[in-house]
Design a protein around this motif. Structure first.
Motif, PDB file in Angstrom:
ATOM      1  N   ALA A 119       0.845  -1.211   0.000  1.00 26.76           N
ATOM      2  CA  ALA A 119       0.000   0.000   0.000  1.00 26.76           C
ATOM      3  C   ALA A 119       0.873   1.250   0.000  1.00 26.76           C
ATOM      4  CB  ALA A 119      -0.880  -0.011   1.239  1.00 26.76           C
ATOM      5  N   THR A 120       2.152   1.061   0.230  1.00 21.51           N
ATOM      6  CA  THR A 120       3.039   2.233   0.199  1.00 21.51           C
ATOM      7  C   THR A 120       3.022   2.894  -1.164  1.00 21.51           C
ATOM      8  OG1 THR A 120       4.435   1.078   1.733  1.00 21.51           O
ATOM      9  CG2 THR A 120       5.423   2.943   0.654  1.00 21.51           C
ATOM     10  N   VAL A 121       2.635   2.176  -2.202  1.00 25.36           N
ATOM     11  CA  VAL A 121       2.592   2.803  -3.532  1.00 25.36           C
ATOM     12  C   VAL A 121       1.565   3.941  -3.559  1.00 25.36           C
ATOM     13  CG1 VAL A 121       3.335   0.687  -4.712  1.00 25.36           C
ATOM     14  CG2 VAL A 121       0.899   1.212  -4.564  1.00 25.36           C
TER      15      VAL A 121
ATOM     16  N   PRO B 265      12.089   5.531  -1.423  1.00 30.14           N
ATOM     17  CA  PRO B 265      12.658   4.574  -2.395  1.00 30.14           C
ATOM     18  C   PRO B 265      12.055   3.173  -2.277  1.00 30.14           C
ATOM     19  CG  PRO B 265      14.398   5.873  -1.409  1.00 30.14           C
ATOM     20  CD  PRO B 265      13.148   6.215  -0.650  1.00 30.14           C
ATOM     21  N   TYR B 266      11.747   2.739  -1.071  1.00 30.02           N
ATOM     22  CA  TYR B 266      11.153   1.399  -0.915  1.00 30.02           C
ATOM     23  C   TYR B 266       9.841   1.324  -1.697  1.00 30.02           C
ATOM     24  CZ  TYR B 266       8.069  -2.141   0.948  1.00 30.02           C
ATOM     25  OH  TYR B 266       7.157  -3.156   1.044  1.00 30.02           O
ATOM     26  N   GLY B 267       8.997   2.324  -1.500  1.00 26.89           N
ATOM     27  CA  GLY B 267       7.711   2.352  -2.214  1.00 26.89           C
ATOM     28  C   GLY B 267       7.922   2.417  -3.714  1.00 26.89           C
TER      29      GLY B 267
ATOM     30  N   GLY C  79       8.133  10.519   6.236  1.00 26.50           N
ATOM     31  CA  GLY C  79       7.544   9.578   5.266  1.00 26.50           C
ATOM     32  C   GLY C  79       6.184   9.059   5.674  1.00 26.50           C
ATOM     33  N   ASP C  80       5.765   9.330   6.912  1.00 27.75           N
ATOM     34  CA  ASP C  80       4.454   8.819   7.361  1.00 27.75           C
ATOM     35  C   ASP C  80       3.313   9.612   6.746  1.00 27.75           C
ATOM     36  OD1 ASP C  80       5.262   6.739   8.851  1.00 27.75           O
ATOM     37  OD2 ASP C  80       4.917   7.636  10.800  1.00 27.75           O
ATOM     38  N   VAL C  81       2.146   8.982   6.687  1.00 27.22           N
ATOM     39  CA  VAL C  81       0.907   9.691   6.326  1.00 27.22           C
ATOM     40  C   VAL C  81      -0.067   9.512   7.495  1.00 27.22           C
ATOM     41  CG1 VAL C  81       1.167   9.441   3.816  1.00 27.22           C
ATOM     42  CG2 VAL C  81       0.033   7.639   5.115  1.00 27.22           C
TER      43      VAL C  81
END
Ligand code: WQD
Length: 390
Positions: free
Chosen positions: A154-156, A199-201, A348-350
């Motif tokens: 879901a990070t995408v 970068p991971y996403g 990086g959090d939402v």
């Protein structure tokens, strides 16, 4: 759960001793698949293999059916010099036609997954997650192994999660798609994904794109990308807990470190989010439900029931819980207080990230059955069984 499938077919699982991989390997064995696990043990322990065997054997004994085979190939999935001889062992004779394999499908978990580490070491993430995938898929194709379940994330969706838009798979597509909006008008979606924050996403999105192009180039491929929300909990036996080698960054393993006295308190990253109690909201999905989502995807793919030969699915519950909900639920279940304090937001959090899981329910005939409370209960049982609960 018990599928009547020809016992001679095998499923290859990379990262099969990891947190999600081990639970999926167990559910595959329970569903009567033979399983070959590839795992380099960089973030898992070999005794997990023995525990999966034990649990699967117990399940089959209780049901009076023969236990399928389980095999460990303890190498890096990128090591093609050891991968090729392994795949050779499962080749079926085919003189002039396309190569055929006893391996009916692959589930690819092996990847680095720490968001903050990916920001500090992007090339390490692109090498393992992206270059590794390219070589792996290319080798599989040579052996005629073309049913591929990809562990996406879901990070995408990234900052799209806070746009207020429902998190449907259509928000991030790899080719132009059309849909009917709420007032019946035909809308067109352009390919792309605009919210990724790390970068991971991006490795997950790039891998999806590569696989979508591969599927478009060769109809023999059937590829499913599963976008996980937040996997939590563990098998109810208490033998397959989340036990990473590396220091955890995810919420529940950190809560466990606090419960076992390894950490003094939980830092709750952000208490000023626009949410019910100010702490961040996530779609916490029990890892056993998530594992069963892979079985559903595999059988839908193997039965030729996918609408396209590349398809993405959200694997989430469809409802959200806040960080504080998690803490209070775990306190209620464990009868232990969990020291915590509000801290600054984490890079990086939402604020919120909750799945729309309609497509998985309708096309995979899968939905979650376990709750956050079940996950907390199963974690407490794991701590009890492991002798870790003080
Ligand atoms: C959840 C919430 C934190 C730790 C990550 C990856 C994602 C996927 C799932 C792989 C957030 C808060 C956490 C802590 C906290 N992994 N938290 N204190 O960030 O939603 O997603 O894991 O695919 O790619 O990004 O999960 O468990 O890290 O955090 O307050 O000590 O818990 O801020 O709001 P996240 P998480």
């Amino acid at each position: 759960l018990l599928r009547r499938i020809p016992i001679q077919s095998y499923i290859l699982v990379t990262g099969g001793l990891g947190f999600i991989g081990s639970h999926t390997t167990l559910e595959l064995l329970k569903a009567n698949y033979n399983v070959i696990v590839i795992d380099n043990l960089s973030n898992s322990f070999e005794n997990v293999f023995d525990r999966i065997s034990l649990l699967a054997q117990k399940f089959h004994d209780e049901n009076g059916i023969q236990m399928p085979t389980l095999r460990l190939h303890a190498h890096d999935y990128r090591d093609t010099s050891s991968l090729r001889p392994l795949l050779e062992e499962y080749q079926l004779p085919s003189r002039w036609g396309a190569p055929k394999s006893k391996i009916a499908g692959v589930i690819h978990f092996a990847a680095y997954k720490a968001v903050e580490e990916s920001i500090r070491h992007p090339l390490k993430y692109y090498a393992n997650n992206v270059s590794g995938l390219i070589d792996f898929a290319s080798t599989l194709g040579e052996f005629g192994i073309k049913t591929f379940i990809f562990s996406s994330s879901a990070t995408v969706y990234g900052t799209l999660a806070t746009s207020g838009l429902p998190l449907k798979e259509e928000l991030c597509v790899h080719k132009e798609e059309q849909y009917i909006d709420d007032v019946g008008a035909v809308q067109t979606i352009q390919p792309g994904c605009t919210g990724i924050t790390n970068p991971y996403g991006r490795t997950k999105w790039i891998c999806e794109t590569i696989l979508a192009d591969l599927a478009a180039s060769d109809p023999e491929w059937t590829i499913v990308a599963l976008r996980y929300f937040n996997p939590v909990g563990c098998d109810s036996s208490g033998l397959l807990g989340e036990d990473p080698r590396q220091a955890p960054t995810n919420l529940l393993p950190v809560v466990v470190k606090v419960m076992t006295g390894q950490y003094s308190e939980l830092q709750m990253f952000g208490s000023d989010w626009d949410t019910v109690d100010g702490t961040a909201v996530r779609d916490f999905i029990h890892v056993t439900d998530l594992a069963r989502g892979h079985i559903a995807a595999l059988s839908t793919a193997n039965e030729g029931k996918l609408t396209e030969n590349f398809r993405t699915f959200n694997l989430g519950t469809g409802s959200g819980n806040s960080v504080l909900d998690v803490v209070t639920t775990m306190e209620a279940v464990s009868a232990k207080s969990i020291p915590r304090k509000a801290a600054d937001r984490r890079a990086g959090d939402v604020g919120s990230c909750v799945a729309v899981a309609d497509r998985s329910r309708e096309e995979l005939q899968w939905k979650t059955q376990k709750s956050l409370k079940n996950a907390c209960e199963d974690i407490c049982n794991f701590l009890e069984v492991s002798g870790l609960s003080s």
